[in-house]
Enzyme design. Structure first.
Site, mmCIF file in Angstrom:
data_model
loop_
_atom_site.group_PDB
_atom_site.id
_atom_site.type_symbol
_atom_site.label_atom_id
_atom_site.label_comp_id
_atom_site.label_asym_id
_atom_site.label_seq_id
_atom_site.Cartn_x
_atom_site.Cartn_y
_atom_site.Cartn_z
ATOM 1 N N ASP A 20 69.040 19.130 -100.222
ATOM 2 C CA ASP A 20 68.684 17.741 -99.963
ATOM 3 C C ASP A 20 67.280 17.506 -100.515
ATOM 4 O O ASP A 20 66.513 18.458 -100.704
ATOM 5 C CB ASP A 20 68.736 17.490 -98.453
ATOM 6 C CG ASP A 20 68.280 16.093 -98.094
ATOM 7 O OD1 ASP A 20 68.744 15.129 -98.733
ATOM 8 O OD2 ASP A 20 67.442 15.960 -97.184
ATOM 9 N N ASP A 73 67.772 18.790 -93.780
ATOM 10 C CA ASP A 73 67.010 18.679 -92.530
ATOM 11 C C ASP A 73 67.401 17.468 -91.692
ATOM 12 O O ASP A 73 66.952 17.338 -90.561
ATOM 13 C CB ASP A 73 65.509 18.612 -92.823
ATOM 14 C CG ASP A 73 65.069 17.223 -93.280
ATOM 15 O OD1 ASP A 73 65.817 16.602 -94.072
ATOM 16 O OD2 ASP A 73 64.007 16.759 -92.854
ATOM 17 N N ASP A 115 72.699 15.362 -93.088
ATOM 18 C CA ASP A 115 73.016 16.616 -93.767
ATOM 19 C C ASP A 115 73.921 17.519 -92.935
ATOM 20 O O ASP A 115 74.454 18.504 -93.455
ATOM 21 C CB ASP A 115 71.728 17.391 -94.094
ATOM 22 C CG ASP A 115 70.813 16.631 -95.037
ATOM 23 O OD1 ASP A 115 71.343 16.023 -95.982
ATOM 24 O OD2 ASP A 115 69.593 16.639 -94.828
#
Length: 788
Positions: free
Chosen positions: A324, A520, A524
């Site tokens: 990410d 995080d 996600d």
């Protein structure tokens, strides 16, 4: 007659059961006691009692071992425990009870090691569910009532107050809505939605109350879909095949064949049992788990929580890493990128006033302004009559002058410098916060979520550790995402993704190789659960991502991701070495037992010697691989921290250099010349002493760690260029003399010197932070933007 119906166990009973020691621990305790007591009887001459104790220890182990074997067979796997069961049964059949007790101890020890390493195999979704709203405020006419979320129907008009979670998908009605969508996209900046625009459930209202026309029920809305995705992805995760089981696939039939041929040829069942005893896969039962547990212990000391040994093994085999962007490759919160000031104003003055007015605001951009001002040592003023309008910004009075910080009012005339600042924000993918004084814009602060300074070094280390493909998955816009991908040299960048899109991307990558997903945010969590290994940035990340992950990095340092992969690769390599080496020795012992040179008891003792050797080798995984990270002296770390702090302090010097160049371009008059003189003073008093100290203190201290002075030669050349440009600026000022005017032929060269110096300083600062300061990361630099 009273009939008693079975009752569900009480909560207290269930709690008591959950606190009972696991079967593996009980078995280990039983086998240790049986072997020890039997040994005491044997030394006392009571051989009958000794055999009884050893036989009991063997019998106790048979039941659990058979259960583990049957469980593996139901899953379509025949693991190492099957050989142990055959060996246990054989020792009981031929009366070799000491050998059976030793094998039981080996089996119990290996199982206990695995149980201690295995904390849980699947994440729970408690945090996701806690974030979800339970009620909504429905408006009918002038009446607003709170109703259960399940009662909301398509077409209902809802009211979402400040700080509340958007309950269902819908369209904004009436006033615009400003939403914090980080739960959905991971991006920290609030997004403004005009009336009529669609918004998704799960976002948080960061502005004032607004009306929402529901376009979906709670069950069909975005946030409920995220929860379902996480559950589904977790359920679909393939079970981990243990390293030991993979090797047992060929060692098991080989052992059975050798034992069977020995019995057939020699006619001796004792020899066949001896073969099974020395073939008991202790290197698999013990050495591999010891190496894995040692790796887990090593990781925990560095701030990494790895939930089980299977996750560590898979991480060591991974070849694809998906990341990410926000909070993983970037700092996860906006930082000041640049400050643009109108003529007659200084950037530091603009930042000081904006931060003074914003210091009472809870807004994420306000915190960024205040942090930047404090990092630069600016003294903030106390504003009066402060008020804040959600979505518009703060207003108040400082030194008797009315000021606002936030967006510009519609229709406000923008001077040329303001239009230039807006263009820069578009080019840099930044957000603009305006400072107005007496209703006139006097400055603009550009903010964006910066790249972590240790991210480039981390990705280089990941490639060195065996990661072949690096891909970024983000919900952010394509422009800033592709810029980050270009800076880091990623193999692929996929932007504008929803949580479902991320899960699809993870599944596609899993078809190619073992895949790791790093993130995080709540958005996600489904992708983390869908990957072979999910890694959560847990220090400032969401609880949901941590719960769905196999590995949690408990510190806000992305370089620990490379540490985790390096530890996993090394632990798996040591486990393989120990297992193969032990099995090779076992094969030699099997040959000796087959020809009658090793009776079962002696074979069991020999097997213990092999165990000791392979376990000692496996314990090497506890140590540190010094090749992965240069070792720094404490004095060198202190120097790194000192110069990292000075980089923060010198940001206003870089801004002053650029501002002077801009003024020289707009109107090369006395004001521009005064700005250049101010820059020269800053260079002489602050920047050049900093560069001199780096050259003569930091670089010599780093040279032994980096392999010699040649490692810093390129950076030293940058110091020479910075000094050359500073002297060239000083020469132009000397040529201007007391006339306080620049000759026409000087202007172009002086402007080129200023812009060139600004570019060289930005690049030089970034290179030092990535190459040197990342060796001893500091919290101060965790969110530094390398483009500043």
């Amino acid at each position: 007659m009273t009939r008693f119906l079975p009752r569900r166990p009480s909560r207290r009973a269930m709690t008591a059961l959950s606190r009972m020691p696991p079967l593996e621990s009980l078995l280990l305790a039983d086998t240790v006691v049986a072997l020890t007591v039997g040994g005491a009887f044997w030394f006392a001459g009571a051989t009958g009692l000794a055999d009884l104790c050893w036989a009991l220890g063997t019998v106790v182990a048979v039941g659990p071992a058979v259960g583990w074997v049957l469980g593996a067979l139901r899953r379509g796997r025949a693991g190492v425990d099957l050989i142990a069961v055959l060996a246990l049964g054989g020792t009981l059949a031929v009366g070799e009870y000491l050998a059976g007790s030793l094998i039981a101890l080996m089996l119990a020890t290996g199982r206990a090691l695995e149980a201690s390493a295995r904390q849980r195999a699947s994440g729970d979704l408690r945090a996701l569910l806690e974030h979800a709203p339970r009620t909504a405020r429905r408006r009918i006419g002038t009446d607003v009532r709170t109703v259960p979320l399940a009662d909301v129907a398509v077409g209902d008009l809802l009211v979402v107050g400040p700080g509340e979670v958007v309950p269902v998908d819908g369209r904004v009605g009436g006033d615009p809505a400003e939403l914090d969508e980080s739960v959905l996209t991971g991006e920290p900046l609030a997004v403004r939605h005009p009336p009529g625009e669609s918004v998704r459930s799960g976002a948080v209202n960061a502005g004032r109350a607004f009306e929402l026309r529901a376009t979906a029920t709670a069950q069909d809305s975005t946030y409920a879909g995220i929860v379902r995705l996480a559950r589904q992805a977790s359920a679909e995760s393939a079970p981990v095949v243990r390293l030991a089981d993979r090797y047992a696939a060929w060692f098991l039939p080989l052992t059975a064949a050798v034992a069977g041929l020995t019995w057939l040829i020699s006619g001796s069942a004792v020899r066949a049992v001896a073969v099974l005893v020395v073939a008991t896969p202790c290197p698999l039962l013990l050495a591999a788990p010891v190496a894995v547990v040692s790796g887990l212990s090593r990781a925990s000391r560095l701030g990494m929580v790895i939930r089980d040994g299977g996750a560590l093994e898979n991480l060591g085999r991974a070849r694809t890493l998906l990341l990410d962007k926000t909070g993983t490759l970037t700092g996860g919160r906006p930082r000041v990128l640049d400050v643009v000031a109108a003529h007659g104003w200084q950037p530091s003055q603009v930042l000081r006033l904006a931060a003074s007015l914003d210091q009472y605001s809870p807004h994420v951009l306000a915190r960024a302004l205040v942090d930047a001002a404090r990092e630069r040592g600016l003294r903030l003023s106390v504003p009066k009559d402060v008020s804040e309008e959600p979505g518009r910004g703060a207003r108040g009075t400082i030194a008797g002058r009315g000021m606002t910080v936030g967006g510009l009012d519609t229709g406000t005339e923008q001077p040329a410098w303001a239009r230039s600042a807006e263009n820069r924000a578009v080019l840099d993918g930044a957000t603009v916060v305006w400072l107005t004084v007496d209703s006139r814009p006097v400055g603009a602060v550009l903010l964006r979520d910066p790249l972590r300074h240790d991210a480039p070094r981390t990705l280089r280390r990941l490639r060195s550790a065996g990661i072949e493909r690096l891909v970024m998955l983000t919900g952010d816009r394509p422009e800033p995402a592709h810029e980050v991908g270009a800076v880091l040299g990623l193999d692929d960048v996929r932007a504008g993704l929803s949580p479902a899109d991320k899960v699809t991307a993870v599944r596609a990558e899993r078809e190619r190789s073992v895949t790791v997903m790093v993130g995080d945010g709540v958005n996600d969590a489904p992708a983390l659960a869908a990957a072979d290994v999910g890694v959560a940035m847990g220090a400032h990340g969401s609880t949901a991502s941590s719960e769905a992950a196999d590995i949690v990095l408990t510190t806000d340092r992305v370089d620990h991701l490379a540490d985790a992969v390096t530890i996993a690769v090394r632990s798996r390599r040591i486990a393989v070495q120990s297992a193969l080496g032990g099995m090779a020795l076992s094969l030699i012992a099997m040959a000796a037992a087959a020809v009658g040179l090793l009776p079962p008891a002696v074979g069991a003792l020999l097997q213990e010697g092999i165990d000791v050797a392979v376990i000692l080798n496996a314990l090497r995984a506890l140590g540190d691989d010094r090749r992965t990270r240069p070792a720094l002296q404490p004095s060198t770390e202190a120097l790194i921290h000192r110069f990292a702090a000075e980089h923060d302090d010198l940001q206003d010097v870089l801004e002053a250099v650029r501002s002077a160049a801009d003024q020289l371009s707009d109107s090369p008059g006395p004001q521009a010349l005064a700005a250049v003189r101010g820059v020269h003073r800053l260079l002489t008093e602050r920047l050049l002493p900093h560069e001199y100290a780096e050259e003569h203190q930091l670089y010599p201290a780093l040279a032994p760690t980096l392999g010699g002075p040649e490692a810093t030669a390129t950076m030293s050349r940058a110091h020479v260029e910075i000094d050359r440009l500073a002297r060239r600026i000083a020469t132009h000022l000397a040529l201007a003399g007391s006339e306080e005017a620049l000759a026409p032929e000087q202007i172009d060269d002086l402007r080129a010197c200023l812009y060139g110096l600004h570019t060289v300083l930005r690049l030089h600062f970034t290179q030092e932070e990535e190459s040197y300061f990342s060796l001893a990361p500091t919290t101060r630099l965790a969110g530094r933007d390398p483009s500043r």
